[in-house]
Design a protein around this motif. Structure first.
Motif, PDB file in Angstrom:
ATOM      1  N   PRO A   1     -40.336 -76.909  10.050  1.00 55.01           N
ATOM      2  CA  PRO A   1     -41.513 -76.030  10.063  1.00 55.01           C
ATOM      3  C   PRO A   1     -42.573 -76.492   9.066  1.00 55.01           C
ATOM      4  O   PRO A   1     -42.258 -76.977   7.973  1.00 55.01           O
ATOM      5  N   ALA A   2     -43.817 -76.324   9.438  1.00 61.62           N
ATOM      6  CA  ALA A   2     -44.935 -76.721   8.576  1.00 61.62           C
ATOM      7  C   ALA A   2     -44.858 -76.028   7.222  1.00 61.62           C
ATOM      8  O   ALA A   2     -45.225 -76.621   6.201  1.00 61.62           O
ATOM      9  N   GLU A   3     -44.343 -74.786   7.187  1.00 61.16           N
ATOM     10  CA  GLU A   3     -44.221 -74.050   5.926  1.00 61.16           C
ATOM     11  C   GLU A   3     -43.259 -74.762   4.977  1.00 61.16           C
ATOM     12  O   GLU A   3     -43.476 -74.801   3.767  1.00 61.16           O
TER      13      GLU A   3
ATOM     14  N   GLU B   1     -50.034 -89.284  -4.750  1.00 58.98           N
ATOM     15  CA  GLU B   1     -50.219 -88.899  -3.348  1.00 58.98           C
ATOM     16  C   GLU B   1     -49.320 -89.662  -2.380  1.00 58.98           C
ATOM     17  O   GLU B   1     -48.684 -89.046  -1.519  1.00 58.98           O
ATOM     18  N   PRO B   2     -49.204 -90.996  -2.473  1.00 55.62           N
ATOM     19  CA  PRO B   2     -48.279 -91.695  -1.567  1.00 55.62           C
ATOM     20  C   PRO B   2     -46.821 -91.275  -1.766  1.00 55.62           C
ATOM     21  O   PRO B   2     -46.060 -91.183  -0.797  1.00 55.62           O
ATOM     22  N   LEU B   3     -46.435 -91.007  -3.024  1.00 62.81           N
ATOM     23  CA  LEU B   3     -45.064 -90.560  -3.269  1.00 62.81           C
ATOM     24  C   LEU B   3     -44.806 -89.200  -2.632  1.00 62.81           C
ATOM     25  O   LEU B   3     -43.754 -88.979  -2.010  1.00 62.81           O
ATOM     26  N   ILE B   4     -45.738 -88.291  -2.790  1.00 66.71           N
ATOM     27  CA  ILE B   4     -45.569 -86.964  -2.190  1.00 66.71           C
ATOM     28  C   ILE B   4     -45.473 -87.095  -0.673  1.00 66.71           C
ATOM     29  O   ILE B   4     -44.576 -86.514  -0.038  1.00 66.71           O
ATOM     30  N   GLU B   5     -46.371 -87.852  -0.081  1.00 65.27           N
ATOM     31  CA  GLU B   5     -46.363 -87.995   1.387  1.00 65.27           C
ATOM     32  C   GLU B   5     -45.071 -88.633   1.880  1.00 65.27           C
ATOM     33  O   GLU B   5     -44.547 -88.254   2.920  1.00 65.27           O
ATOM     34  N   SER B   6     -44.545 -89.587   1.130  1.00 58.89           N
ATOM     35  CA  SER B   6     -43.258 -90.181   1.511  1.00 58.89           C
ATOM     36  C   SER B   6     -42.143 -89.150   1.428  1.00 58.89           C
ATOM     37  O   SER B   6     -41.299 -89.067   2.327  1.00 58.89           O
ATOM     38  N   HIS B   7     -42.129 -88.357   0.354  1.00 57.32           N
ATOM     39  CA  HIS B   7     -41.072 -87.366   0.167  1.00 57.32           C
ATOM     40  C   HIS B   7     -41.094 -86.270   1.229  1.00 57.32           C
ATOM     41  O   HIS B   7     -40.053 -85.671   1.513  1.00 57.32           O
ATOM     42  N   VAL B   8     -42.249 -85.960   1.789  1.00 58.68           N
ATOM     43  CA  VAL B   8     -42.316 -84.885   2.788  1.00 58.68           C
ATOM     44  C   VAL B   8     -42.390 -85.429   4.214  1.00 58.68           C
ATOM     45  O   VAL B   8     -42.538 -84.654   5.150  1.00 58.68           O
TER      46      VAL B   8
ATOM     47  N   GLU C   1     -33.719 -74.049  -5.611  1.00 59.08           N
ATOM     48  CA  GLU C   1     -33.986 -72.723  -5.057  1.00 59.08           C
ATOM     49  C   GLU C   1     -34.483 -72.813  -3.617  1.00 59.08           C
ATOM     50  O   GLU C   1     -34.205 -71.935  -2.806  1.00 59.08           O
ATOM     51  N   ALA C   2     -35.198 -73.884  -3.291  1.00 59.36           N
ATOM     52  CA  ALA C   2     -35.755 -74.036  -1.939  1.00 59.36           C
ATOM     53  C   ALA C   2     -34.686 -74.253  -0.882  1.00 59.36           C
ATOM     54  O   ALA C   2     -34.908 -73.952   0.283  1.00 59.36           O
ATOM     55  N   VAL C   3     -33.527 -74.776  -1.268  1.00 62.13           N
ATOM     56  CA  VAL C   3     -32.491 -75.075  -0.274  1.00 62.13           C
ATOM     57  C   VAL C   3     -31.295 -74.134  -0.353  1.00 62.13           C
ATOM     58  O   VAL C   3     -30.295 -74.352   0.321  1.00 62.13           O
ATOM     59  N   LEU C   4     -31.403 -73.101  -1.150  1.00 59.62           N
ATOM     60  CA  LEU C   4     -30.288 -72.159  -1.274  1.00 59.62           C
ATOM     61  C   LEU C   4     -30.053 -71.408   0.029  1.00 59.62           C
ATOM     62  O   LEU C   4     -30.990 -70.928   0.660  1.00 59.62           O
ATOM     63  N   ILE C   5     -28.801 -71.331   0.390  1.00 55.51           N
ATOM     64  CA  ILE C   5     -28.418 -70.575   1.590  1.00 55.51           C
ATOM     65  C   ILE C   5     -27.284 -69.639   1.184  1.00 55.51           C
ATOM     66  O   ILE C   5     -26.117 -70.019   1.187  1.00 55.51           O
ATOM     67  N   GLY C   6     -27.650 -68.442   0.761  1.00 54.08           N
ATOM     68  CA  GLY C   6     -26.639 -67.460   0.395  1.00 54.08           C
ATOM     69  C   GLY C   6     -25.917 -67.758  -0.902  1.00 54.08           C
ATOM     70  O   GLY C   6     -24.824 -67.251  -1.120  1.00 54.08           O
TER      71      GLY C   6
END
Length: 163
Positions: A23-25, A47-54, A100-105
Motif C-alpha cells: 500500500p502507498a501508505e 534521497e537515492p538511499l531512501i528511494e532504494s529502501h522503499v 513499531e512499524a512492523v509489529l503484529i500483535g
C-alpha cells in the motif's frame, strides 16, 4: 527468545501475509522514517538511499528472506567456533519506529523480553571468544543503531583497531 514471540513469528508466512502490492501508505511511512533518520545527510546521498529502501524490489527481497530464517539460524549454529579475534557486539536496548512499524500483535512487554533475550544471546556470543564483549547501547533500536548512535559504532571500531 520468548516462546510466544517464537510462535508468532514462526507462524508468519510472508507469501500469504503480504499483498501483491505494498500500500502507498506503507511506502510513505517507510519513506518518512528513513527521511527522519537521515535528515542531516546531504540530499544527493539521502534521497537515492531512501528511494532504494522503499523500492518494491528492496522491500520484497526483505520479506523473501523471512522464509529462510530457520535455515540461516541452523547454519549459524553449525558453523563451529568463532576464531580468536577481538569481537564487540553492539546490542540496541530501545524500540525504534522501524520496529513499531512492523509489529503484529507484539506488546511492549513482549518486545522487552525479546531485547533481554538478545542481550543474553549476544552475551553468550561475546563470551564464546577470548576477546569478546557485548555492549548495551541505549537510545536506539536494532534498525537505527548505526544512525542514532554513531558514537557507539565508531567507538567500537576504534577499540577494535586499538586506537
Amino acid at each position: 527468545m520468548p516462546q510466544q514471540l517464537n510462535e508468532m513469528r514462526g507462524a508468519f508466512d510472508p507469501d500469504q501475509a503480504m499483498p501483491d502490492k505494498l500500500p502507498a501508505e506503507a511506502v510513505q511511512l517507510y519513506r518518512d522514517l528513513f527521511g527522519q533518520e537521515m535528515a542531516d545527510w546531504p540530499k544527493e546521498i539521502r534521497e537515492p538511499l531512501i528511494e532504494s529502501h522503499v523500492s518494491p524490489e528492496w522491500i520484497w527481497d526483505g520479506y523473501a528472506l523471512v522464509k529462510y530464517r530457520n535455515q540461516f539460524l541452523d547454519e549459524m549454529r553449525q558453523a563451529g567456533p568463532l576464531p580468536d579475534v577481538p569481537l564487540i557486539v553492539l546490542t540496541a536496548t530501545g524500540i525504534d519506529a522501524f520496529k513499531e512499524a512492523v509489529l503484529i500483535g507484539e506488546s511492549e512487554a513482549l518486545l522487552r523480553e525479546e531485547i533481554e533475550g538478545k542481550r543474553r544471546l549476544y552475551d553468550a556470543l561475546a563470551a564464546s571468544v577470548p576477546r569478546g564483549e557485548n555492549r548495551l547501547v541505549d537510545g536506539a533500536g536494532h534498525a537505527s543503531i548505526h544512525w542514532r548512535r554513531v558514537d557507539a559504532v565508531l567507538q567500537a571500531i576504534r577499540d577494535l583497531l586499538g586506537r
